[in-house]
Write a protein that holds these residues in place. Structure first.
Motif, PDB file in Angstrom:
ATOM      1  N   HIS A 106       0.882  -1.206  -0.015  1.00  0.00           N
ATOM      2  CA  HIS A 106      -0.090   0.014   0.106  1.00  0.00           C
ATOM      3  C   HIS A 106       0.846   1.167   0.042  1.00  0.00           C
ATOM      4  N   GLY A 107       2.135   1.187  -0.255  1.00  0.00           N
ATOM      5  CA  GLY A 107       2.970   2.452  -0.581  1.00  0.00           C
ATOM      6  C   GLY A 107       3.135   3.294   0.598  1.00  0.00           C
ATOM      7  N   GLY A 108       3.814   2.693   1.775  1.00  0.00           N
ATOM      8  CA  GLY A 108       4.320   3.656   2.863  1.00  0.00           C
ATOM      9  C   GLY A 108       3.106   3.438   3.835  1.00  0.00           C
ATOM     10  N   CYS A 109       3.349   4.477   4.567  1.00  0.00           N
ATOM     11  CA  CYS A 109       2.455   4.764   5.923  1.00  0.00           C
ATOM     12  C   CYS A 109       0.996   5.537   5.420  1.00  0.00           C
ATOM     13  N   PHE A 110       0.163   4.990   5.497  1.00  0.00           N
ATOM     14  CA  PHE A 110      -1.426   5.416   4.863  1.00  0.00           C
ATOM     15  C   PHE A 110      -1.537   6.844   5.745  1.00  0.00           C
ATOM     16  N   LEU A 111      -1.367   6.652   7.135  1.00  0.00           N
ATOM     17  CA  LEU A 111      -1.540   7.665   7.949  1.00  0.00           C
ATOM     18  C   LEU A 111      -1.144   9.087   7.677  1.00  0.00           C
ATOM     19  N   ALA A 112       0.366   8.787   7.520  1.00  0.00           N
ATOM     20  CA  ALA A 112       1.109  10.053   7.119  1.00  0.00           C
ATOM     21  C   ALA A 112       0.843  10.799   5.676  1.00  0.00           C
ATOM     22  N   SER A 116      -0.939  14.719   5.360  1.00  0.00           N
ATOM     23  CA  SER A 116      -0.433  15.815   4.495  1.00  0.00           C
ATOM     24  C   SER A 116      -1.511  16.243   3.714  1.00  0.00           C
ATOM     25  N   GLU A 117      -2.487  15.199   3.189  1.00  0.00           N
ATOM     26  CA  GLU A 117      -3.609  15.450   2.077  1.00  0.00           C
ATOM     27  C   GLU A 117      -4.603  16.377   2.741  1.00  0.00           C
ATOM     28  N   PHE A 118      -4.867  16.094   3.938  1.00  0.00           N
ATOM     29  CA  PHE A 118      -6.180  16.850   4.799  1.00  0.00           C
ATOM     30  C   PHE A 118      -5.653  17.632   5.602  1.00  0.00           C
ATOM     31  N   ASP A 119      -4.582  18.152   5.694  1.00  0.00           N
ATOM     32  CA  ASP A 119      -4.076  19.164   6.944  1.00  0.00           C
ATOM     33  C   ASP A 119      -4.862  20.249   6.733  1.00  0.00           C
ATOM     34  N   GLY A 120      -5.213  20.819   5.668  1.00  0.00           N
ATOM     35  CA  GLY A 120      -5.838  22.087   5.390  1.00  0.00           C
ATOM     36  C   GLY A 120      -7.318  22.001   5.021  1.00  0.00           C
ATOM     37  N   ARG A 121      -7.875  20.772   4.977  1.00  0.00           N
ATOM     38  CA  ARG A 121      -9.164  20.574   4.624  1.00  0.00           C
ATOM     39  C   ARG A 121     -10.229  20.287   5.560  1.00  0.00           C
ATOM     40  N   PRO A 122     -10.782  21.122   6.204  1.00  0.00           N
ATOM     41  CA  PRO A 122     -11.913  20.783   7.354  1.00  0.00           C
ATOM     42  C   PRO A 122     -12.814  19.869   6.932  1.00  0.00           C
ATOM     43  N   VAL A 125     -13.378  13.785   7.503  1.00  0.00           N
ATOM     44  CA  VAL A 125     -12.070  12.964   7.225  1.00  0.00           C
ATOM     45  C   VAL A 125     -10.928  13.655   7.934  1.00  0.00           C
ATOM     46  N   ARG A 126     -10.732  14.847   7.894  1.00  0.00           N
ATOM     47  CA  ARG A 126      -9.556  15.347   8.560  1.00  0.00           C
ATOM     48  C   ARG A 126      -9.812  15.332  10.081  1.00  0.00           C
ATOM     49  N   ASP A 127     -11.021  15.192  10.652  1.00  0.00           N
ATOM     50  CA  ASP A 127     -11.298  15.131  11.900  1.00  0.00           C
ATOM     51  C   ASP A 127     -10.833  13.389  12.322  1.00  0.00           C
ATOM     52  N   ALA A 128     -11.182  12.595  11.304  1.00  0.00           N
ATOM     53  CA  ALA A 128     -10.801  11.430  11.675  1.00  0.00           C
ATOM     54  C   ALA A 128      -9.488  11.344  11.737  1.00  0.00           C
ATOM     55  N   VAL A 129      -8.673  11.708  10.821  1.00  0.00           N
ATOM     56  CA  VAL A 129      -7.152  11.608  10.636  1.00  0.00           C
ATOM     57  C   VAL A 129      -6.370  12.036  11.812  1.00  0.00           C
ATOM     58  N   LEU A 130      -7.123  13.217  12.485  1.00  0.00           N
ATOM     59  CA  LEU A 130      -6.692  13.852  13.822  1.00  0.00           C
ATOM     60  C   LEU A 130      -6.867  12.907  14.738  1.00  0.00           C
ATOM     61  N   ASP A 131      -8.127  12.254  14.774  1.00  0.00           N
ATOM     62  CA  ASP A 131      -8.438  11.515  16.002  1.00  0.00           C
ATOM     63  C   ASP A 131      -7.235  10.230  16.011  1.00  0.00           C
ATOM     64  N   ALA A 132      -6.978   9.795  14.809  1.00  0.00           N
ATOM     65  CA  ALA A 132      -6.102   8.617  14.915  1.00  0.00           C
ATOM     66  C   ALA A 132      -4.655   9.099  15.235  1.00  0.00           C
ATOM     67  N   ASN A 174       9.286   8.781   6.694  1.00  0.00           N
ATOM     68  CA  ASN A 174       8.213   8.408   5.643  1.00  0.00           C
ATOM     69  C   ASN A 174       8.390   9.226   4.223  1.00  0.00           C
ATOM     70  N   GLN A 175       8.796  10.676   4.645  1.00  0.00           N
ATOM     71  CA  GLN A 175       8.851  11.221   3.288  1.00  0.00           C
ATOM     72  C   GLN A 175      10.283  10.818   2.350  1.00  0.00           C
ATOM     73  N   SER A 176      11.239  10.599   3.124  1.00  0.00           N
ATOM     74  CA  SER A 176      12.471  10.244   2.679  1.00  0.00           C
ATOM     75  C   SER A 176      12.410   8.785   1.993  1.00  0.00           C
ATOM     76  N   ILE A 177      11.604   7.942   2.592  1.00  0.00           N
ATOM     77  CA  ILE A 177      11.360   6.625   2.064  1.00  0.00           C
ATOM     78  C   ILE A 177      10.393   6.730   0.786  1.00  0.00           C
ATOM     79  N   GLN A 178       9.434   7.443   1.045  1.00  0.00           N
ATOM     80  CA  GLN A 178       8.467   7.402  -0.333  1.00  0.00           C
ATOM     81  C   GLN A 178       8.686   8.297  -1.332  1.00  0.00           C
ATOM     82  N   LEU A 179       9.353   9.447  -1.035  1.00  0.00           N
ATOM     83  CA  LEU A 179       9.533  10.718  -2.100  1.00  0.00           C
ATOM     84  C   LEU A 179      10.754  10.689  -2.616  1.00  0.00           C
TER      85      LEU A 179
END
Length: 214
Positions: A106-112, A116-122, A125-132, A174-179
């Motif tokens: 699944h290409g690295g850490c999904f949560l990480a 990054s994808e939802f840090d600026g999107r209220p 989904v963002r709330d669920a990422v924050l909870d995790a 995670n960034q160094s590994i994936q990007l």
């Protein structure tokens, strides 16, 4: 068809959709999930796919739940046998780094990536990422407190600061590994985590984990 068989088949189909969506979202992000693409991949109708969730946001949340559960089983669950405190934290971060490097298909850490994808999107989904991520940080902080109480770390240890630093190392890894596809990233991350937990003088240091008052 018996009601019991129908429920089981419905659950199996839902699980198959989530698994396919998790693979797709890992490559293209949760926002990259499209009902049409999933329907094609699964050889289902669009109505058949969305009917299991109600809408696209509910599908995204279901995929995120599956990713969180996978993370729990892959990281904290594998560290349960280690001694509470720095040993368990080291094991847990080792597992997280392995998870990033392996990807488990699944290409690295999904949560990480989702963070990054939802840090600026209220929104939900963002709330669920924050909870995790908050649950993970609480886990790290609890083990650090155990280490302080067990005299592995100084009583002056700033637990919040160490939690921040440890998570920062993992996210950078995670960034160094994936990007960057840096093969040295896992080893660098492990050295950084050991330095944070043990201090520059190693396990015998009386100052390990201590935060300066300056």
């Amino acid at each position: 068809m018996s009601p019991r068989k129908s429920v089981a088949e419905t659950a199996a189909t839902r699980g198959r959709i989530i698994e396919s969506a998790l693979t797709l979202a890992s490559a293209e992000g949760l926002e990259g999930l499209t009902i049409g693409r999933l329907a094609t991949d699964l050889k289902m109708s669009k109505a058949g796919v969305i009917g299991h969730f109600g809408n696209r946001e509910a599908l995204q949340l279901a995929v995120l739940d599956a990713a969180v559960e996978r993370f729990r089983m892959r990281v904290p669950a594998r560290a349960v046998g280690a001694r509470p405190g720095t040993e368990r934290l080291t094991r847990a971060f080792d597992e997280w780094i392995d998870y990033m490097a392996e990807g488990e298909g699944h290409g690295g850490c999904f949560l990480a990536s989702a963070a990054s994808e939802f840090d600026g999107r209220p929104g939900p989904v963002r709330d669920a990422v924050l909870d995790a991520l908050a649950a993970w940080s609480a886990y790290v902080a609890t083990e650090l407190i155990t280490a302080v109480e067990g005299h592995e770390l100084s009583p002056r240890t700033d637990v919040d600061q160490l939690t921040f630093e440890l998570n920062g190392v993992a996210l950078a890894a995670n960034q160094s590994i994936q990007l960057h596809r840096d093969p040295k990233a896992p080893a660098r991350a492990r050295r950084a985590i050991a330095r944070i937990l043990l201090g520059p003088l190693g396990p015998s240091s009386t100052h390990k984990g201590e935060i300066s008052a300056q």
